[in-house]
Design an enzyme around this catalytic site. Sequence first.
Site, PDB file in Angstrom:
ATOM      1  N   GLY A 189       2.298   5.174   1.393  1.00 24.65           N
ATOM      2  CA  GLY A 189       2.793   5.934   2.818  1.00 24.65           C
ATOM      3  C   GLY A 189       3.538   5.443   3.171  1.00 24.65           C
ATOM      4  N   GLY A 197       0.782  -1.437  -0.225  1.00 29.46           N
ATOM      5  CA  GLY A 197      -0.003  -0.308   0.023  1.00 29.46           C
ATOM      6  C   GLY A 197       0.890   1.213  -0.094  1.00 29.46           C
ATOM      7  N   GLU A 213       0.278  -2.080  -7.230  1.00 31.77           N
ATOM      8  CA  GLU A 213      -0.371  -1.066  -7.554  1.00 31.77           C
ATOM      9  C   GLU A 213      -0.102   0.683  -7.196  1.00 31.77           C
ATOM     10  OE1 GLU A 213      -4.592   0.113  -4.613  1.00 31.77           O
ATOM     11  OE2 GLU A 213      -4.318  -1.657  -5.863  1.00 31.77           O
TER      12      GLU A 213
END
Length: 508
Positions: A275, A273, A297
């Site tokens: 961050g 993901g 992604e």
Amino acid sequence: MDYSTRIESQLYRDKVISAQQAASYVQDGMTVAVPHFICYDSPVSTAKAVLDRKLNGENFQVDLVSAAACHPVIDEGWTKAGIIKSFMPYTSANSSIRKSANSPDGLNFKDYRLSVIPEYIRMGFLGDIDVALVSVAGITEDGKLKPSVCSGYTQTVLNCAKKVILEINLQSSPDMYLLHDVYDPGPREGRQPIPITKATDVIGSHFYTVDPDKVVGVVVNDEPLFLSPMWVPLTAEDAPEDVRAMARHFVEFLQKEVEAGRMPAKLPPIQTGGGMVAGTVLREMGKHFKGMELYTEAVLEDGMRMLDDGSISFISTAGFGCSGKTTADILFNAKKYEGKLMVRPCEISNHPEVIRRLGLLAMNNIVEADIYGNINSTHVNGTNIISGIGGALDFAQNARLTCYFTLSTAKKGTTSCIVPSCSHVDITEHEVNVIVTEYGVADLRNKGPKERVAEMIRIAHPDYRPMLEDYYKRSVAACSPSNCHTPHILEEETSWHIRARDTGKMTL
């Protein structure tokens, strides 16, 4: 403007129109697609012309289908002007679209996982795609379209839209197409397997294709590129000690998995993901595991730095969550990254078939988890959407190992991220293998609900462990003798969130 080198086809040179002419094709009640995954090179001139029409008094609204973050002209301009009636499927946490979605009179935000949108488009679930606004970097002599940055759902939309407006930004990279692997699996009837068996496989083309009869115009602009990332590009260097502790705990867990033979020494391809947490975990993994590959992604700033220094050997991605400087380096030095970096459509980066075949190691951030391992990754207090599920559910249901990261508390310790019951559930206990906080790793595999409770309390913040233990003991007593498989006190399930809402803290 001289666009002769960008539009090699005479057929498409004859289709060049102004942004105002292009905007006239967008009419009230239409479904409009802007299918790019990240907003770096959006059809900004056409979008501005659409906005001008609204600001000059025309009354119209559209249903907007995108893939992720939109350019500010759309996100802020279209939203504040009331152009967007509904939007799907994902936006950034600080966007105007998010603010409107959380308003009772705002736009209708439809939160779908990324892999299903192309299927919904093909099958007509979204109705007709009336107009597609598509950015490309150029058009070849034989009419092929060069991708500009991130493709999102572009090929699917080009296939299915009734009308297409192409927009070419002369500031975009003329060579970015070299990194693209455009592949459309086609309709479900008779579909063949997607031929990816390893992250590095090239299965498609560098170009999009489109029926030229659909293309009602080509707009050329010379606008500065918008290179602001979808996420704030904090890196591992910015990470506080509690985030670094999470990374160390996870690496220790992976090392034990390798020793036990449950994980190969060369890790399977990794999905991550966005961050600082994700970047910090990646950096720590790079110290201990060699030859890492990403099949993800969106690649992060840390991921690109690791690709440059060799601690990551290959990245397959659908988009970029990097700083403007790093993104510009990718765009304008594409040849440097050939064979090391590949850009795929969202449908392929997030496709369940491919995720399962590659056996991905999936790592994502969450808002909160409950004592049984259910996860909320999208809503604050169950009501306020942050950005959307994105691709997290695609990977949760199909990866080899699904791992989730959260600090044990938020809002300066006033809120526990391990709670009796999540205020919203988008990833269920059935799809969760591992949850990590700064206090350790909760391994939920091969455990029933009662065993999961012990694991989850162990990684909670020490200030909240007694409260969690007390809740669980009382819930067992309340549900005995015959309702204790997953005991809850229904009257108290949301009491922690109500207390935080009313007093600003979850503690008593």
